[in-house]
Design a protein around this motif. Structure first.
Motif, PDB file in Angstrom:
ATOM      1  N   THR A 135       0.872  -1.244   0.031  1.00 54.94           N
ATOM      2  CA  THR A 135       0.024  -0.040   0.219  1.00 54.94           C
ATOM      3  C   THR A 135       0.754   1.388  -0.051  1.00 54.94           C
ATOM      4  O   THR A 135       1.963   1.378   0.301  1.00 54.94           O
ATOM      5  N   GLY A 136       0.240   2.219  -0.448  1.00 54.83           N
ATOM      6  CA  GLY A 136       0.689   3.596  -0.441  1.00 54.83           C
ATOM      7  C   GLY A 136      -0.290   4.499   0.234  1.00 54.83           C
ATOM      8  O   GLY A 136      -1.641   4.084   0.017  1.00 54.83           O
ATOM      9  N   ARG A 137       0.112   5.327   1.004  1.00 51.51           N
ATOM     10  CA  ARG A 137      -0.882   6.110   1.580  1.00 51.51           C
ATOM     11  C   ARG A 137      -0.193   7.470   1.700  1.00 51.51           C
ATOM     12  O   ARG A 137       0.839   7.871   2.253  1.00 51.51           O
ATOM     13  N   TYR A 138      -1.336   8.562   1.258  1.00 48.53           N
ATOM     14  CA  TYR A 138      -1.028   9.885   1.311  1.00 48.53           C
ATOM     15  C   TYR A 138      -1.940  10.809   2.252  1.00 48.53           C
ATOM     16  O   TYR A 138      -3.293  10.677   2.026  1.00 48.53           O
ATOM     17  N   THR A 139      -1.423  11.319   3.409  1.00 47.42           N
ATOM     18  CA  THR A 139      -2.246  12.041   4.362  1.00 47.42           C
ATOM     19  C   THR A 139      -1.725  13.501   4.535  1.00 47.42           C
ATOM     20  O   THR A 139      -0.311  13.576   4.448  1.00 47.42           O
ATOM     21  N   SER A 140      -2.584  14.250   5.253  1.00 49.39           N
ATOM     22  CA  SER A 140      -2.188  15.564   5.654  1.00 49.39           C
ATOM     23  C   SER A 140      -2.920  16.369   6.679  1.00 49.39           C
ATOM     24  O   SER A 140      -4.181  15.661   6.915  1.00 49.39           O
ATOM     25  N   PRO A 141      -2.576  17.108   7.333  1.00 45.55           N
ATOM     26  CA  PRO A 141      -1.046  17.504   7.496  1.00 45.55           C
ATOM     27  C   PRO A 141      -0.285  16.788   8.381  1.00 45.55           C
ATOM     28  O   PRO A 141      -0.920  15.626   8.792  1.00 45.55           O
ATOM     29  N   HIS A 142       1.082  16.831   8.368  1.00 49.12           N
ATOM     30  CA  HIS A 142       1.891  16.081   9.260  1.00 49.12           C
ATOM     31  C   HIS A 142       1.871  16.297  10.620  1.00 49.12           C
ATOM     32  O   HIS A 142       1.642  17.593  11.041  1.00 49.12           O
ATOM     33  N   VAL A 143       1.948  15.541  11.458  1.00 49.32           N
ATOM     34  CA  VAL A 143       2.316  15.805  12.899  1.00 49.32           C
ATOM     35  C   VAL A 143       3.634  16.245  13.285  1.00 49.32           C
ATOM     36  O   VAL A 143       3.789  17.292  14.131  1.00 49.32           O
ATOM     37  N   GLN A 144       4.712  15.747  12.710  1.00 49.25           N
ATOM     38  CA  GLN A 144       6.074  16.105  13.181  1.00 49.25           C
ATOM     39  C   GLN A 144       6.922  16.343  12.011  1.00 49.25           C
ATOM     40  O   GLN A 144       7.729  17.202  11.734  1.00 49.25           O
ATOM     41  N   SER A 145       6.888  15.362  11.108  1.00 43.87           N
ATOM     42  CA  SER A 145       7.889  15.346   9.889  1.00 43.87           C
ATOM     43  C   SER A 145       7.184  15.235   8.694  1.00 43.87           C
ATOM     44  O   SER A 145       6.107  14.577   8.596  1.00 43.87           O
ATOM     45  N   VAL A 146       7.621  16.032   7.876  1.00 44.06           N
ATOM     46  CA  VAL A 146       6.882  16.287   6.639  1.00 44.06           C
ATOM     47  C   VAL A 146       6.759  14.743   5.591  1.00 44.06           C
ATOM     48  O   VAL A 146       5.843  14.418   4.991  1.00 44.06           O
ATOM     49  N   THR A 147       7.766  13.876   6.160  1.00 43.52           N
ATOM     50  CA  THR A 147       7.981  12.667   5.449  1.00 43.52           C
ATOM     51  C   THR A 147       6.674  11.632   5.828  1.00 43.52           C
ATOM     52  O   THR A 147       6.385  10.470   5.292  1.00 43.52           O
ATOM     53  N   GLU A 148       5.988  12.039   6.992  1.00 38.73           N
ATOM     54  CA  GLU A 148       4.838  11.257   7.499  1.00 38.73           C
ATOM     55  C   GLU A 148       3.701  11.185   6.225  1.00 38.73           C
ATOM     56  O   GLU A 148       2.919  10.298   6.213  1.00 38.73           O
ATOM     57  N   ARG A 149       3.657  12.243   5.463  1.00 35.73           N
ATOM     58  CA  ARG A 149       2.478  12.314   4.557  1.00 35.73           C
ATOM     59  C   ARG A 149       2.415  11.199   3.578  1.00 35.73           C
ATOM     60  O   ARG A 149       1.579  10.960   2.877  1.00 35.73           O
ATOM     61  N   ALA A 360      -5.493  -6.685  11.679  1.00 33.60           N
ATOM     62  CA  ALA A 360      -5.328  -5.328  11.268  1.00 33.60           C
ATOM     63  C   ALA A 360      -5.993  -4.248  12.111  1.00 33.60           C
ATOM     64  O   ALA A 360      -4.968  -3.202  12.430  1.00 33.60           O
ATOM     65  N   PHE A 361      -7.209  -4.339  12.607  1.00 26.87           N
ATOM     66  CA  PHE A 361      -7.524  -3.285  13.821  1.00 26.87           C
ATOM     67  C   PHE A 361      -6.740  -3.072  14.887  1.00 26.87           C
ATOM     68  O   PHE A 361      -6.391  -2.057  15.554  1.00 26.87           O
ATOM     69  N   ALA A 362      -6.090  -4.342  15.187  1.00 26.11           N
ATOM     70  CA  ALA A 362      -5.300  -4.335  16.489  1.00 26.11           C
ATOM     71  C   ALA A 362      -4.286  -3.450  16.313  1.00 26.11           C
ATOM     72  O   ALA A 362      -3.446  -3.030  17.315  1.00 26.11           O
ATOM     73  N   SER A 363      -3.481  -3.355  15.024  1.00 23.42           N
ATOM     74  CA  SER A 363      -2.225  -2.715  14.600  1.00 23.42           C
ATOM     75  C   SER A 363      -2.619  -1.279  14.675  1.00 23.42           C
ATOM     76  O   SER A 363      -1.550  -0.439  14.091  1.00 23.42           O
ATOM     77  N   VAL A 364      -3.647  -0.735  14.542  1.00 20.50           N
ATOM     78  CA  VAL A 364      -3.842   0.673  14.076  1.00 20.50           C
ATOM     79  C   VAL A 364      -3.312   1.640  15.046  1.00 20.50           C
ATOM     80  O   VAL A 364      -3.383   1.426  16.273  1.00 20.50           O
ATOM     81  N   THR A 365      -2.551   2.718  14.397  1.00 16.47           N
ATOM     82  CA  THR A 365      -2.257   3.802  15.187  1.00 16.47           C
ATOM     83  C   THR A 365      -2.762   5.104  14.617  1.00 16.47           C
ATOM     84  O   THR A 365      -3.038   5.187  13.466  1.00 16.47           O
ATOM     85  N   SER A 366      -2.936   6.113  15.486  1.00 22.37           N
ATOM     86  CA  SER A 366      -3.234   7.330  14.868  1.00 22.37           C
ATOM     87  C   SER A 366      -2.450   8.590  15.757  1.00 22.37           C
ATOM     88  O   SER A 366      -3.265   9.072  16.524  1.00 22.37           O
ATOM     89  N   PRO A 367      -1.370   8.882  15.386  1.00 22.69           N
ATOM     90  CA  PRO A 367      -0.724   9.707  16.256  1.00 22.69           C
ATOM     91  C   PRO A 367      -1.101  11.186  16.455  1.00 22.69           C
ATOM     92  O   PRO A 367      -1.713  11.382  15.450  1.00 22.69           O
ATOM     93  N   GLY A 368      -1.172  11.621  17.556  1.00 26.91           N
ATOM     94  CA  GLY A 368      -2.089  12.902  17.766  1.00 26.91           C
ATOM     95  C   GLY A 368      -3.397  12.842  17.883  1.00 26.91           C
ATOM     96  O   GLY A 368      -4.021  13.932  17.877  1.00 26.91           O
TER      97      GLY A 368
END
Length: 508
Positions: A135-149, A360-368
């Motif tokens: 997979t590829g995932r593209y999200t915004s904005p980033h929490v700390q580093s632009v590379t997160e996007r 899958a759901f047990a692995s989910v994170t969502s920083p911030g």
């Protein structure tokens, strides 16, 4: 599967910054009851495999790489920022043309809405990863580093790959800049980088979150087979519209011919607009509360246990390591999106493999997003920045934690409905510390305080212009007259505020 494993919040007792060391000593031994709770949390999280660390990348350790990344960031910063928009996709279309249409090299799921987009996108990604898709995932904005996007297989791309991708497309970006009336914006260049990186990987599927709106968003050069629309509420009203229905007109632009639309619960006027758009393009619609939804949920250690109804059947025993009813609804939407992607409910009636869904759901994170970064007192980070987001956050904090004394730390951006945010938090905040983040768009602490006083009264508002001072003050206030273990701090107001607080707590 390389989806990032969530941090165990109850194990997280090292997230302090220097100033705090003089105030609160870390516990050397755990209370026996707390140890039992922690063991339960570990048991639930065992479904997701061994922990893989913080899902948010830190700055590169190699000084040469760090310098090169900073140079790329500086070049990007000279372009139009994300809040300056031109209602046109002509520039991004031109870039896609000269790059050879990389966005058409893989199927996509397009995610729009007002709140919950990033968390839902991360859940969709986790599910696709669990079913062994790259997979590829593209999200915004980033929490700390632009590379997160830009993420591949559930992890942000490395700084080296980010730099390489930028330099790969830079000559083409400059070609488009020279031919167009306006240069490509910061967000348009990043979107081009993401689409190119995903084609180069290559990925089996991409999960794309809009930057703002839908029709004229730079991401909207894809023909997504699945369009996901999370709850619509009032935000960016100066650009998108003053009612949910008007905003839905713009967001509905992601619904493409013959696609499947996964529709979260919506205000009536927004739902009407979106359903009309679906009819116009012969899209199939699956509605939360009708074709899919949350059957049941109960608070669990470190998150919640869910039974979800998908388009192919019920999925029981789903542990989601995130807090709040809104996250359960995001999970239902994400599950339906992946079912639609695989043809469940259409070509095939059977449900997805439930054990894979659980993993899958047990692995989910969502920083911030309702993220616990410290204990004694408990400190939670949440990026709520509009009244609707603040309301669900307030409900989630009340349900999951039940603090006897909760202190808010709020720093917001100019142009936001700050009064509405404060009104949502007023019932749960004993006091609020208003402050500023370092963004050039940050609302001044004094201006923010004047609004806070209207809602809380002068005796419940404290002003600390520096975020580190605000955090220290909030911890002190939380501990005053609070029973042991009953005090908490909620840091909120914007993604930027949460990201900077996260860095101060040494999690990045």
């Amino acid at each position: 599967m390389s989806e990032q494993q969530p941090e165990g919040q109850d194990r997280d007792r090292d997230g302090t910054f220097d100033e705090f060391d003089q105030i609160v000593a870390e516990e050397a031994d755990r209370d026996p009851d707390l140890a039992v709770i922690e063991a339960g949390s570990r048991t639930l999280r065992a479904q997701a495999g061994p922990p893989t660390g913080d899902p948010v990348p830190s700055r590169p350790e190699d000084p040469e790489v760090a310098k090169a990344l900073q140079e790329v960031e500086q070049e990007l910063s000279t372009r139009w920022g994300e809040t300056k928009l031109d209602p046109s996709v002509s520039r991004i279309e031109a870039l896609m043309d000269v790059l050879g249409q990389p966005q058409r090299a893989y199927p996509t799921i397009h995610v729009t809405g007002t709140n919950g987009k990033t968390s839902t996108a991360r859940m969709i990604e986790a599910l696709l990863n669990a079913f062994e898709l790259r997979t590829g995932r593209y999200t915004s904005p980033h929490v700390q580093s632009v590379t997160e996007r830009i993420s591949l297989d559930g992890a942000p791309i490395s700084a080296e790959r980010f730099i390489e991708t930028y330099h790969d497309i830079k000559p083409y970006v400059e070609m488009v800049d020279a031919a167009e009336d306006f240069r490509l914006s910061f967000f348009e260049v990043l979107t081009g980088m993401a689409y190119a990186a995903f084609a180069d990987a290559p990925v089996d599927a991409a999960v794309i979150e809009v930057g703002m709106g839908g029709t004229w968003d730079a991401t909207n050069v894809i023909d997504a087979s699945v369009a996901v629309i999370t709850p619509i509420s009032l935000d960016h009203t100066d650009r998108l519209g003053s009612t949910p229905g008007e905003i839905a007109q713009e967001k509905g632009g992601v619904i493409k011919q013959d696609a499947t639309v996964i529709l979260a619960q919506q205000p009536v006027d927004a739902a009407q607009v979106l359903l009309k758009r679906a009819v116009e393009v012969d899209a199939t619609v699956a509605r939360e509360g009708m074709e899919f939804g949350v059957v049941s949920r109960e608070v669990a250690v470190g998150g919640q246990m869910l039974t979800l109804r998908g388009m192919g059947g019920e999925y029981e025993g789903i542990f989601l390591p995130l807090y709040g009813a809104h996250m359960a609804h995001n999970a239902a939407v994400a599950l339906a999106a992946v079912e639609a992607f695989f043809g469940v409910g259409g070509q095939q009636a059977r449900e997805l493999d439930v054990d894979t869904v659980r993993q899958a759901f047990a692995s989910v994170t969502s920083p911030g997003r309702m993220e616990v970064v410290r204990r004694s007192p408990t400190v939670i980070l949440d990026a709520a920045h509009n009244p609707a987001g603040a309301q669900v956050t307030a409900e989630a904090v009340t349900e999951a934690f039940g603090f006897s004394r909760l202190i808010g730390v709020v720093a917001a951006s100019e142009g936001k409905d700050v009064k509405g945010v404060f009104e949502a938090f007023e019932p749960i905040f004993a006091e609020v510390v208003v402050t500023e983040n370092t963004s050039h768009r940050a609302m001044g602490a004094d201006e923010l305080a004047a609004i806070a006083v209207e809602v809380f009264g002068p005796d419940r508002v404290q002003v600390e212009p520096r975020l580190d001072d605000a955090l220290e003050a909030a911890v002190t206030l939380a501990e005053e007259e609070a029973e042991y273990g009953g005090a908490g701090v909620l840091v909120t107001g914007s993604v930027i505020t949460v990201g900077e607080a996260r860095l101060l707590f040494k999690r990045g």
